[in-house]
Design an enzyme around this catalytic site. Structure first.
Site, short mmCIF file in Angstrom:
data_model
loop_
_atom_site.label_atom_id
_atom_site.label_comp_id
_atom_site.label_asym_id
_atom_site.label_seq_id
_atom_site.Cartn_x
_atom_site.Cartn_y
_atom_site.Cartn_z
N LYS A 1 -13.58 -4.51 2.42
CA LYS A 1 -14.49 -3.40 2.16
C LYS A 1 -15.94 -3.73 2.53
O LYS A 1 -16.68 -2.87 2.97
CB LYS A 1 -14.39 -2.95 0.70
N ASN B 1 -17.99 -8.86 -18.50
CA ASN B 1 -17.25 -9.71 -17.57
C ASN B 1 -17.04 -11.09 -18.17
O ASN B 1 -17.82 -11.55 -19.01
CB ASN B 1 -18.03 -9.83 -16.25
N MET C 1 -7.49 0.61 -14.01
CA MET C 1 -7.54 0.93 -12.58
C MET C 1 -6.31 0.39 -11.84
O MET C 1 -6.04 0.78 -10.71
CB MET C 1 -8.85 0.42 -11.96
N LYS D 1 -22.14 -12.78 -13.18
CA LYS D 1 -21.70 -11.79 -12.19
C LYS D 1 -21.98 -10.38 -12.68
O LYS D 1 -22.35 -9.49 -11.90
CB LYS D 1 -20.21 -11.97 -11.87
N THR E 1 -8.95 -1.72 2.57
CA THR E 1 -8.73 -2.28 1.24
C THR E 1 -9.07 -3.77 1.23
O THR E 1 -9.59 -4.31 2.22
CB THR E 1 -7.29 -1.92 0.75
N GLY F 1 -4.00 3.77 -13.31
CA GLY F 1 -4.86 4.26 -12.24
C GLY F 1 -4.13 4.93 -11.08
O GLY F 1 -4.71 5.05 -10.00
N ALA G 1 -16.57 -7.25 -13.08
CA ALA G 1 -17.82 -7.08 -12.34
C ALA G 1 -17.63 -7.41 -10.86
O ALA G 1 -18.55 -7.85 -10.17
CB ALA G 1 -18.90 -7.98 -12.95
N TYR H 1 -2.13 0.14 -11.57
CA TYR H 1 -1.10 1.13 -11.89
C TYR H 1 0.28 0.48 -11.79
O TYR H 1 0.44 -0.61 -11.24
CB TYR H 1 -1.19 2.36 -10.97
N SER I 1 0.82 -1.22 0.00
CA SER I 1 0.00 0.00 0.00
C SER I 1 0.85 1.27 0.00
O SER I 1 1.81 1.38 0.75
CB SER I 1 -0.93 0.02 1.22
P1 ATR Z 1 -11.86 -6.68 -7.14
O1 ATR Z 1 -12.28 -6.34 -5.75
O2 ATR Z 1 -10.43 -6.30 -7.47
O3 ATR Z 1 -12.83 -6.20 -8.17
P2 ATR Z 1 -12.99 -9.31 -7.41
O4 ATR Z 1 -14.23 -8.84 -6.73
O5 ATR Z 1 -12.42 -10.65 -7.06
O6 ATR Z 1 -11.80 -8.28 -7.20
O7 ATR Z 1 -13.25 -9.25 -8.99
C1 ATR Z 1 -12.25 -9.57 -9.91
C2 ATR Z 1 -12.75 -9.26 -11.32
O8 ATR Z 1 -11.69 -9.52 -12.24
C3 ATR Z 1 -13.92 -10.13 -11.76
O9 ATR Z 1 -14.73 -9.41 -12.65
C4 ATR Z 1 -13.20 -11.28 -12.48
O10 ATR Z 1 -13.96 -11.95 -13.45
P3 ATR Z 1 -14.91 -13.21 -13.04
O11 ATR Z 1 -16.12 -12.62 -12.42
O12 ATR Z 1 -15.16 -13.90 -14.32
O13 ATR Z 1 -14.08 -14.04 -12.09
C5 ATR Z 1 -12.11 -10.50 -13.18
N1 ATR Z 1 -10.99 -11.37 -13.56
C6 ATR Z 1 -10.06 -11.92 -12.76
N2 ATR Z 1 -9.18 -12.66 -13.47
C7 ATR Z 1 -9.58 -12.58 -14.79
C8 ATR Z 1 -9.09 -13.09 -16.02
N3 ATR Z 1 -8.01 -13.88 -16.08
N4 ATR Z 1 -9.75 -12.77 -17.16
C9 ATR Z 1 -10.83 -11.99 -17.12
N5 ATR Z 1 -11.36 -11.45 -15.98
C10 ATR Z 1 -10.75 -11.75 -14.84
#
Ligand code: ATR
Length: 281
Positions: A73, A159, A225, A164, A69, A248, A136, A227, A22
């Protein structure tokens, strides 16, 4: 009056798991310096299930405010006595405000951070444009309402897992006027021209890339988002011919500035802090 610790120095913290990465302590110390304010701001690694107990203790010891974080949350949303509209819609809190004798207030500053960065740093005008959000999860949920408040022509949430995206959209529609231009899609079924494409997936952290057709980002303003080294989407979009592609870092600093304002009623300058962080990446 803001709560203060015994030595009269306001005490803040960011709580997460993991939290070592962080930048929040650096950012908030830089903000505090702008106002010649003395604060402490620590990173605290909390184990799952221990969030509420830690916050109780922090508040009882005179903590003034906290950033929250991943993965806490939703716990912070449950913890807060009162939450603002954005946190309520996202069901996620990233900023807690403690004032002795008052309810614990919970806010979500992520969306404001993104919108301020887009509008103020990059002069992106969201009104009337087509916006695509990739992902999502929690990160997407936190920015949906503030983006819609800027009146885009349409906002599509795409997504990997369609269900989702559908759930997220259904949930947010409850908080929006009828006919809000919010829709969802699978990555493979994306159609149409988008002016602004925002990566809110966690792919940068795992080293994956989002699998969407290059034509979607060509000529668009692309915003990642993530960085620094994790901004893989930002670099990919650049290679596909995006009009502009940014990471980001500005959002990180802008959401922190909004937290600082909520705690101290002072608006810090963000540009010098973005520059400082950029130099240290
Ligand atoms: P955060 O709080 O960072 O949003 P999260 O709630 O776990 O973390 O959500 C991660 C997001 O990244 C989800 O939309 C996930 O897609 P799925 O709903 O299909 O799991 C997406 N994501 C993670 N790895 C991915 C990948 N390899 N390809 C596409 N989307 C991915």
């Amino acid at each position: 009056m803001t709560a203060i610790s015994a030595d009269n120095i306001e005490r803040y913290a960011v709580v997460g798991n993991p939290v070592a990465h962080s930048r929040s302590p650096q950012i908030h110390q830089a903000f505090a310096q702008q106002f010649a304010a003395q604060i402490t701001y620590e990173k605290v690694l909390v184990e799952p299930g221990q969030f509420a107990a830690f916050v109780d203790q922090f508040a009882a010891q005179g903590g003034a405010g906290m950033n929250v974080t991943v993965p806490f949350k939703a716990d912070a949303f449950a913890y807060a006595d009162e939450t603002d509209e954005l946190a309520t819609a996202a069901q996620a809190v990233n900023t807690l405000v403690f004032r002795e004798g008052h309810p614990v207030l919970g806010y979500n500053t992520d969306g404001i951070g993104l919108c301020n960065d887009l509008q103020q740093r990059y002069a992106v005008e969201v009104r009337g444009i087509n916006v695509l959000i990739l992902g999502a999860g929690g990160a997407a949920s936190g920015v949906l309402q503030p983006l819609l408040a800027l009146s885009p022509n349409k906002l599509v949430v795409a997504n990997r897992t369609l269900s989702k995206a559908q759930e997220l959209v259904q949930h947010h529609l409850q908080f929006l006027p009828a006919g809000a231009p919010l829709a969802c899609s699978r990555f493979e079924q994306l159609q149409g021209n988008f002016d602004l494409v925002i990566n809110a997936t966690s792919t940068g952290l795992s080293g994956d890339t989002v699998r969407i057709a290059p034509a979607i980002v060509e000529h668009a303003f692309c915003y990642d988002m993530s960085y620094g080294p994790a901004a893989l989407f930002c670099r990919w979009a650049q290679q596909q011919g995006a009009a502009q592609s940014v990471d980001g870092l500005g959002m990180l600093v802008e959401q922190a500035a909004q937290s600082f304002f909520l705690w101290r009623n002072q608006r810090p300058q963000t540009e010098p802090v973005v520059k400082m962080l950029r130099a240290s990446l």
